[in-house]
Design a protein around this motif. Structure first.
Motif, PDB file in Angstrom:
ATOM      1  N   ALA A 297       0.825  -1.210   0.000  1.00 39.08           N
ATOM      2  CA  ALA A 297       0.000   0.000   0.000  1.00 39.08           C
ATOM      3  C   ALA A 297       0.860   1.261   0.000  1.00 39.08           C
ATOM      4  CB  ALA A 297      -0.944  -0.004   1.200  1.00 39.08           C
ATOM      5  N   LEU A 298       1.943   1.242   0.751  1.00 39.18           N
ATOM      6  CA  LEU A 298       2.747   2.458   0.786  1.00 39.18           C
ATOM      7  C   LEU A 298       3.501   2.669  -0.526  1.00 39.18           C
ATOM      8  CD1 LEU A 298       6.087   2.194   1.409  1.00 39.18           C
ATOM      9  CD2 LEU A 298       5.246   1.378   3.570  1.00 39.18           C
ATOM     10  N   SER A 301       0.978   4.050  -2.936  1.00 35.67           N
ATOM     11  CA  SER A 301       0.696   5.457  -2.656  1.00 35.67           C
ATOM     12  C   SER A 301       1.783   6.352  -3.239  1.00 35.67           C
ATOM     13  CB  SER A 301       0.614   5.697  -1.149  1.00 35.67           C
ATOM     14  OG  SER A 301      -0.386   4.883  -0.592  1.00 35.67           O
ATOM     15  N   MET A 302       3.029   5.978  -2.997  1.00 37.75           N
ATOM     16  CA  MET A 302       4.133   6.801  -3.507  1.00 37.75           C
ATOM     17  C   MET A 302       4.099   6.857  -5.027  1.00 37.75           C
ATOM     18  SD  MET A 302       7.189   5.712  -0.884  1.00 37.75           S
ATOM     19  CE  MET A 302       8.256   7.094  -1.186  1.00 37.75           C
ATOM     20  N   VAL A 305       1.401   9.170  -6.444  1.00 38.46           N
ATOM     21  CA  VAL A 305       1.843  10.560  -6.375  1.00 38.46           C
ATOM     22  C   VAL A 305       2.924  10.858  -7.416  1.00 38.46           C
ATOM     23  CG1 VAL A 305       2.989  12.285  -4.901  1.00 38.46           C
ATOM     24  CG2 VAL A 305       1.245  10.783  -3.944  1.00 38.46           C
ATOM     25  N   ARG A 306       3.818   9.867  -7.619  1.00 35.70           N
ATOM     26  CA  ARG A 306       4.925  10.080  -8.553  1.00 35.70           C
ATOM     27  C   ARG A 306       4.710   9.381  -9.876  1.00 35.70           C
ATOM     28  NH1 ARG A 306      10.107  12.347  -6.609  1.00 35.70           N
ATOM     29  NH2 ARG A 306       9.273  14.079  -5.381  1.00 35.70           N
ATOM     30  N   PRO A 323      -7.019   3.557   1.543  1.00 32.73           N
ATOM     31  CA  PRO A 323      -6.206   4.779   1.464  1.00 32.73           C
ATOM     32  C   PRO A 323      -5.650   5.030   0.055  1.00 32.73           C
ATOM     33  CG  PRO A 323      -5.512   3.412   3.338  1.00 32.73           C
ATOM     34  CD  PRO A 323      -6.494   2.613   2.553  1.00 32.73           C
ATOM     35  N   LEU A 327      -6.519   8.245  -2.112  1.00 31.01           N
ATOM     36  CA  LEU A 327      -5.390   9.084  -2.542  1.00 31.01           C
ATOM     37  C   LEU A 327      -5.427   9.314  -4.047  1.00 31.01           C
ATOM     38  CD1 LEU A 327      -2.758  10.576  -1.883  1.00 31.01           C
ATOM     39  CD2 LEU A 327      -1.545   8.419  -2.301  1.00 31.01           C
TER      40      LEU A 327
END
Lengths: 468, 342
Positions: A297-298, A301-302, A305-306, A323, A327
């Motif tokens: 998940a992390l 997420s990154m 965004v990127r 999440p 996001l």
């Protein structure tokens, strides 16, 4: 890459102001084209013989820095890429990152059925939108073409979602494509070892193809150059996803590729980016599932965004996916449009002259959250939506956009005083600081409500029913 | 046309940009030789590229994490409370736990009790709390007010003078406070101002300009407002990303290190609410909510995070380490994930 202005675009249009596109005149249409609100297909004049050259020039001028690619076919196709800017504040991000969940060809039919249902049923209601998963990635772990083919056919029967066929062995992908090529699955992937056969496959079946090079951007560019020269046009770039020490290189690669495409007009890197947070599940040894899911998940997420345009993941647990889904929605919200709703008086259920009166702000998130709570509790109430320019309660109080004066004048303008007999205003807990002032300015009595609207029903039960 | 079986070679030059301006460096905390009592001081800022563009320039000072300590009983989400249950009545013990067990780089002491609407405790009482925490830990401190502009000024004034030289970060100085008064005692007693504005780069520039009359740029950190994931995070992200790029491009009023009140992530109901079974357990959902909020802003340029949940803190610090240090994927990471059997 300099984006064309409406005037640049208008110069190339037929300029007959025929209005067939739905706009008043060609300049108005040009403005919408510049804002990516409409497409060239809306202008029938451009598709005549004499405007062929103009159409070509317009296509070139309006081409996004990152190619837009369709995965899947017909009404179920998902668009990825199509980015016109590196940063969302420069314009907006189009085509939210597609989320693909995996199945393998070693899963039993029953397991696949359950998994496909879970993927299809994943939904979260958020500001009037439904957040959902977008594709299914089918991986060959069996290394058996026949097995893969059967699994793909099984999936094709059970889902409308576009597929990503995953194997580095061209024979296996070929088997998978046998019965579904017209469905335009995404093929994963061409590498330095197999690019020739993969290119032939992609060309034959007219499918988009992922180009993969592990942490080697020179190789990635070379492969892309080769595949373009081969005649392919719909490519997706996989520079490698790393959950461990490679995290830094991964982020740098994604950033460099997107910057090259958007700021340096690099045609070779002007393609959608694929991330595979699923790597968090690889080699986990005895690490508990929760940790792998957390890491996945992390990473996801990154990458949302990127610059990732498509992500391949494994975990279906809601606590970890939610999440990421939220996001994605947030990052892909158009920053040019204010997230606000019309201010004014809203009614819920069938309120009468004794019903409770509440207020909130016109920030879309705030409004939809409160509205959803009122609806699900089947409340009969009046809700006054105060114009704070689209700012939430606490920020609006802190920034003086929500004041006692504003609330008082909203009450007076709403006609509430002829709708209810009482003069009691329930205020959001986060605006409690304004209680006394509101009473002074409005002449109404203030009841301080809960800080979170999910507690409104409970609050009304205990505070309104007894005291009203 | 590629008709042979050879890959057409293309070269690759990293698309490096040069920015004219550097983000100012701000020191937090002061060691004995520097006039304070801290074991170490921390420097943030100094960037010459956008967040973690390490293909371009190295990270001069890795972002750091402060853990929240409250001086009075506050409603904490269950997922957080379960980790601090035993220390919740004792700010000094809480701070010690946060540093020793949860690896906080700094401690934020939220002096909620000073709020006139809560306990209205005096500046002297607040100073006593700070003293006990200074004794308990040797990391730099952030002094969190209660949000009442006039009370905060009084509390900050008392603490600034009592602990002159410690280089506390005063959280925060806002537009509706007596800017001159606050900036003067911050300068006089050697502390740092956290310049807070509600989601507006123009207001941020304006507040910084007013502070410049009394404070050097090295004594100012910005808080552009952090909204929770799902509740406005995109605004925070874009504001911070724009501010960082503007600062690097020459807009000096925005060229300050940025703080994120990531604890605000818990304001989202999805972080703490008991939801349907398909969204449980909230003990994992909550910390992940906070972590995703943090990571998003890390990638926008946040230099300092105020956070609560130990798992979110630990993971964020680990990611910062990996993004800052040199390292390449180890061989196993480069292996084919397609064929992996989980």
């Amino acid at each position: 890459m300099k984006r064309p202005s409406p005037l640049d675009i208008c110069r190339l249009l037929p300029k007959v102001n025929c209005k067939e596109c739905g706009s008043e005149n060609c300049l108005a249409f040009s403005t919408k084209l510049a804002n990516h609100e409409v497409g060239l297909e809306d202008c029938p004049q451009l598709f005549t013989k004499e405007n062929e050259k103009a159409l070509g020039l317009l296509r070139e001028a309006l081409k996004p820095a990152v190619r837009e690619i369709f995965v899947g076919s017909g009404s179920n196709a998902v668009r990825i890429g199509g980015k016109v800017a590196m940063y969302r504040h420069e314009f907006a991000f189009f085509n939210p990152t597609a989320l693909a969940i995996d199945v393998t060809d070693e899963m039993m039919e029953q397991e696949i059925q359950v998994r496909v249902e879970r993927i299809a049923n994943f939904v979260f209601d958020y500001i009037g939108q439904k957040l959902k998963l977008n594709m299914i990635a089918v991986r060959s772990t069996s290394n058996n073409p026949d097995r893969f083919m059967k699994t793909v056919m099984e999936l094709d029967k059970r889902t409308e979602l576009p597929l990503i066929l995953c194997s580095l062995d061209p024979r296996i992908l070929e088997a998978g494509l046998k019965h579904i090529s017209e469905k335009r699955p995404l093929l994963y992937a061409a590498t330095s070892e197999n690019w020739k056969e993969m290119a032939e496959l992609a060309k034959k079946c007219q499918c988009p193809l992922v180009v993969s090079a592990q942490n080697d951007l020179r190789l990635l560019r070379s492969l892309t150059k080769t595949l373009l020269a081969f005649g392919l046009t719909d490519l997706v770039l996989d520079p490698g996803t790393y959950a461990g020490n490679g995290l830094r290189d991964m982020l740098n690669n994604f950033t460099m590729i997107r910057r090259a495409a958007c700021k340096m007009d690099d045609e070779l890197f002007g393609f959608p980016l694929l991330g595979a947070p699923i790597v968090a599940w690889k080699d986990r040894g005895g690490t508990p599932e929760e940790i792998a899911a957390w890491r996945e998940a992390l990473l996801a997420s990154m990458l949302v965004v990127r610059f990732a345009d498509i992500l391949i993941m494994h975990n279906l647990d809601g606590w970890a996916l939610l999440p990421v889904a939220v996001l994605r929605q947030n990052i892909y919200t158009d920053p040019r449009k204010p997230a606000s709703v019309e201010p004014g008086l809203k009614t819920f259920g069938n309120p009468d002259e004794n019903s409770p009166v509440m207020f909130t702000t016109n920030f879309a998130l705030t409004y939809f959250t409160v509205a959803s709570d009122l609806e699900s509790a089947k409340t009969n109430a009046y809700l006054l939506v105060v114009d704070t320019g689209g700012i939430a309660v606490d920020s609006a109080v802190a920034g003086r956009r929500l004041t006692a004066e504003k609330i008082a004048s909203s009450i007076h303008q709403s006609g509430l005083e002829s709708k209810v007999r009482h003069r009691k205003l329930i205020i959001p807990g986060k605006a409690s600081r304004l209680s006394k002032e509101i009473e002074e300015k409005s002449g109404w009595q203030v009841l301080v409500g809960p800080r979170d609207s999910s507690d409104i029903p409970k609050f009304l039960q205990s505070e309104w029913k007894t005291k009203a | 046309m590629a008709t042979e079986n050879k890959i057409l070679e293309a070269d690759f030059t990293p698309p490096v940009e040069r920015y004219p301006c550097k983000i100012v460096e701000v020191k937090l905390g002061a060691t004995r030789t520097e006039g304070g009592t801290r074991g170490r001081s921390i420097v943030i800022g100094g960037e010459t590229s956008p967040a973690f563009y390490t293909f371009e320039t190295p990270v001069p000072h890795p972002p750091v994490v402060a853990i929240d300590v409250f001086d009075t009983e506050v409603a904490l989400p269950k997922a957080v409370k379960m980790h601090v249950r035993e220390v919740i009545q004792d700010p000094a013990a809480w701070a010690k736990l946060a540093v020793e067990k949860f690896e906080a780089d700094l401690i934020t002491v939220h002096l909620i009790s000073t709020d006139p609407l809560i306990k209205n405790s005096t500046p002297r009482k607040a100073a006593a709390t700070i003293e006990s925490i200074l004794q308990a830990v040797d990391v730099p401190l952030i002094i969190g007010g209660c949000g009442d502009p006039s009370k905060d000024a009084d509390v900050f004034a008392e603490i600034a003078e009592t602990f002159a030289g410690e280089r506390f970060l005063m959280s925060s100085i806002t537009r509706n406070m007596d800017i001159e008064r606050c900036a003067r005692f911050i300068k006089k007693y050697g502390h740092v101002a956290l310049s807070f504005t509600p989601m507006s780069l123009n207001l941020a520039r304006e507040l910084n300009r007013r502070l410049y009359d009394f404070l050097p740029r090295e004594d100012i950190v910005m808080d552009l407002t952090t909204a929770a994931l799902g509740y406005g995070l995109d605004y925070s992200f874009t504001n911070m990303e724009r501010a960082r790029i503007a600062g690097l491009s020459g807009d000096e009023e925005l060229a300050h290190p940025m703080m994120s009140g990531t604890t605000n992530a818990w304001a989202a109901r999805e972080a703490w609410l008991k939801m349907g079974p398909q969204w449980e357990p909230r003990e994992l959902r909550g910390p992940l909510w906070e972590l995703v909020t943090a990571l998003t802003l890390l990638l926008a340029g946040a230099d300092l995070f105020m956070m609560m949940h130990p798992a979110a803190v630990k993971t964020l610090k680990d990611i910062i380490r990996r993004l800052t240090n040199h390292g390449s994927p180890n061989p196993r990471e480069l292996e084919n994930w397609v064929i992996a059997r989980n």
